[in-house]
Design a protein around this motif. Structure first.
Motif, PDB file in Angstrom:
ATOM      1  N   GLU A 232     -42.465 -39.318  18.555  1.00 21.05           N
ATOM      2  CA  GLU A 232     -43.270 -40.343  19.235  1.00 21.05           C
ATOM      3  C   GLU A 232     -42.405 -41.200  20.165  1.00 21.05           C
ATOM      4  O   GLU A 232     -42.809 -41.509  21.294  1.00 21.05           O
ATOM      5  N   TYR A 233     -41.214 -41.549  19.685  1.00 24.71           N
ATOM      6  CA  TYR A 233     -40.338 -42.355  20.535  1.00 24.71           C
ATOM      7  C   TYR A 233     -39.988 -41.597  21.817  1.00 24.71           C
ATOM      8  O   TYR A 233     -40.104 -42.141  22.921  1.00 24.71           O
ATOM      9  N   LEU A 234     -39.578 -40.329  21.658  1.00 31.97           N
ATOM     10  CA  LEU A 234     -39.181 -39.546  22.842  1.00 31.97           C
ATOM     11  C   LEU A 234     -40.346 -39.421  23.826  1.00 31.97           C
ATOM     12  O   LEU A 234     -40.169 -39.503  25.039  1.00 31.97           O
ATOM     13  N   ALA A 235     -41.557 -39.242  23.276  1.00 32.17           N
ATOM     14  CA  ALA A 235     -42.742 -39.104  24.132  1.00 32.17           C
ATOM     15  C   ALA A 235     -43.026 -40.384  24.910  1.00 32.17           C
ATOM     16  O   ALA A 235     -43.655 -40.343  25.972  1.00 32.17           O
TER      17      ALA A 235
ATOM     18  N   ALA B 259     -35.966 -29.780  13.934  1.00 30.78           N
ATOM     19  CA  ALA B 259     -37.176 -29.463  13.165  1.00 30.78           C
ATOM     20  C   ALA B 259     -37.720 -30.685  12.433  1.00 30.78           C
ATOM     21  O   ALA B 259     -38.837 -30.645  11.915  1.00 30.78           O
ATOM     22  N   GLN B 260     -36.920 -31.771  12.404  1.00 30.30           N
ATOM     23  CA  GLN B 260     -37.369 -32.961  11.668  1.00 30.30           C
ATOM     24  C   GLN B 260     -37.752 -34.138  12.568  1.00 30.30           C
ATOM     25  O   GLN B 260     -37.956 -35.251  12.077  1.00 30.30           O
ATOM     26  N   TYR B 261     -37.843 -33.892  13.875  1.00 32.58           N
ATOM     27  CA  TYR B 261     -38.225 -34.981  14.788  1.00 32.58           C
ATOM     28  C   TYR B 261     -39.602 -35.553  14.432  1.00 32.58           C
ATOM     29  O   TYR B 261     -39.844 -36.745  14.562  1.00 32.58           O
ATOM     30  N   ASP B 262     -40.512 -34.652  13.997  1.00 28.20           N
ATOM     31  CA  ASP B 262     -41.884 -35.097  13.688  1.00 28.20           C
ATOM     32  C   ASP B 262     -41.949 -35.969  12.444  1.00 28.20           C
ATOM     33  O   ASP B 262     -42.812 -36.828  12.333  1.00 28.20           O
TER      34      ASP B 262
END
Lengths: 209, 64
Positions: free
Chosen positions: B18-21, B42-45
């Protein structure tokens, strides 16, 4: 004819015997043999690094000659083969392993296994990120030295080396993107390559935190 | 507050994705470190940024 004794004597005299022994024992993987990687490899070969693993899928093209360490006589050759030839002319005693392949998450572990240090020297940002994430996630024991931001005619003084975390170091100005339409200029790319190569030597000599 | 690349940001509670978006970063061109540790892609979400975290986003540019 240069003997190995003469070569080692000259290196020991310049680098110090203890440091040189660390260089001679070291294995460095150079990932990408373009403007960064070809220059990094030459600096490391001259420093007497024991073994280089050279990885690039590409062939020498006329558009490479402005900054990459190849010759007009080598156009069309695999970069791995052309660079190996040039490195052996400089340092006949270096051990080289060449892989004319594209590095992926599938083959990286096997290609990089033996390396003490992984040098990221790709040109495409997605490939840079892929390799850096792969090594940090799967091979945390490796030193990792990457490059980002060296295009254009900006000041060479903005190119720096920074420890990001653990064993991961980043060289470059971090912003000058070749995709912004600014070209790659030999001397500025060499500054970044020199940062990468020198950081690798300092890491191998334990002269860096 | 979360310190991202040296600057305080009001993003506690957001996941890394969410932050990157919410930024101009291209997620395919970054490596993200949180409190000195790499965040696995794989753990960004699932990785939620917390108050007091120190985050480093390395965003790669082209050329080499």
């Amino acid at each position: 004819m240069l003997t190995q004794e003469e070569w080692m004597g000259a290196l020991n005299a310049r680098h110090g015997k203890e440091r040189q022994e660390k260089f001679s024992r070291a294995v460095v993987a150079v990932c990408g043999l373009g403007g960064l990687g070809s220059n990094v490899a030459i600096a490391l070969a001259r420093a007497g690094i024991g073994k280089l693993i050279l990885i690039d899928f590409d062939r020498v093209d006329v558009t490479n000659l402005n900054r990459q360490q190849y010759k007009a006589s080598q156009l069309g050759m695999n970069k791995t083969e052309a660079l190996a030839q040039n490195l052996r002319e400089i340092n006949p005693f270096i051990r080289l392993e060449t892989h004319a392949v594209r590095i992926s998450e599938e083959n990286a572990q096997e290609l990089l296994q033996e390396a003490d240090v992984v040098c990221e020297a790709f040109d495409v940002p997605e490939a840079k990120a892929m390799l850096v994430n792969f090594v940090l996630e799967n091979m945390p024991e490796k030193y990792l030295v990457a490059g980002s931001g060296m295009a254009g005619f900006g000041s060479p003084n903005t190119i720096q080396t920074r420890r990001i975390t653990g064993r991961f170091y980043l060289c470059g100005d971090t912003v000058s993107d070749v995709n912004d339409g600014i070209g790659l200029v030999c001397a500025r790319v060499m500054v970044c390559a020199a940062h990468e190569a020198h950081t690798i030597l300092r890491l191998l000599a334990n002269e860096i935190e | 507050m979360v310190k991202i690349n040296g600057e305080d940001r009001d993003v506690a509670g957001m996941t890394v994705t969410e932050y990157l978006a919410s930024t101009d970063y291209n997620p395919k061109r970054v490596a993200v470190e949180r409190n000195g540790e790499i965040v696995f892609k794989a753990q960004y979400d699932e990785t939620t940024l917390e108050d007091g975290d120190t985050v480093e986003v390395v965003s790669f540019v082209g050329g080499g």
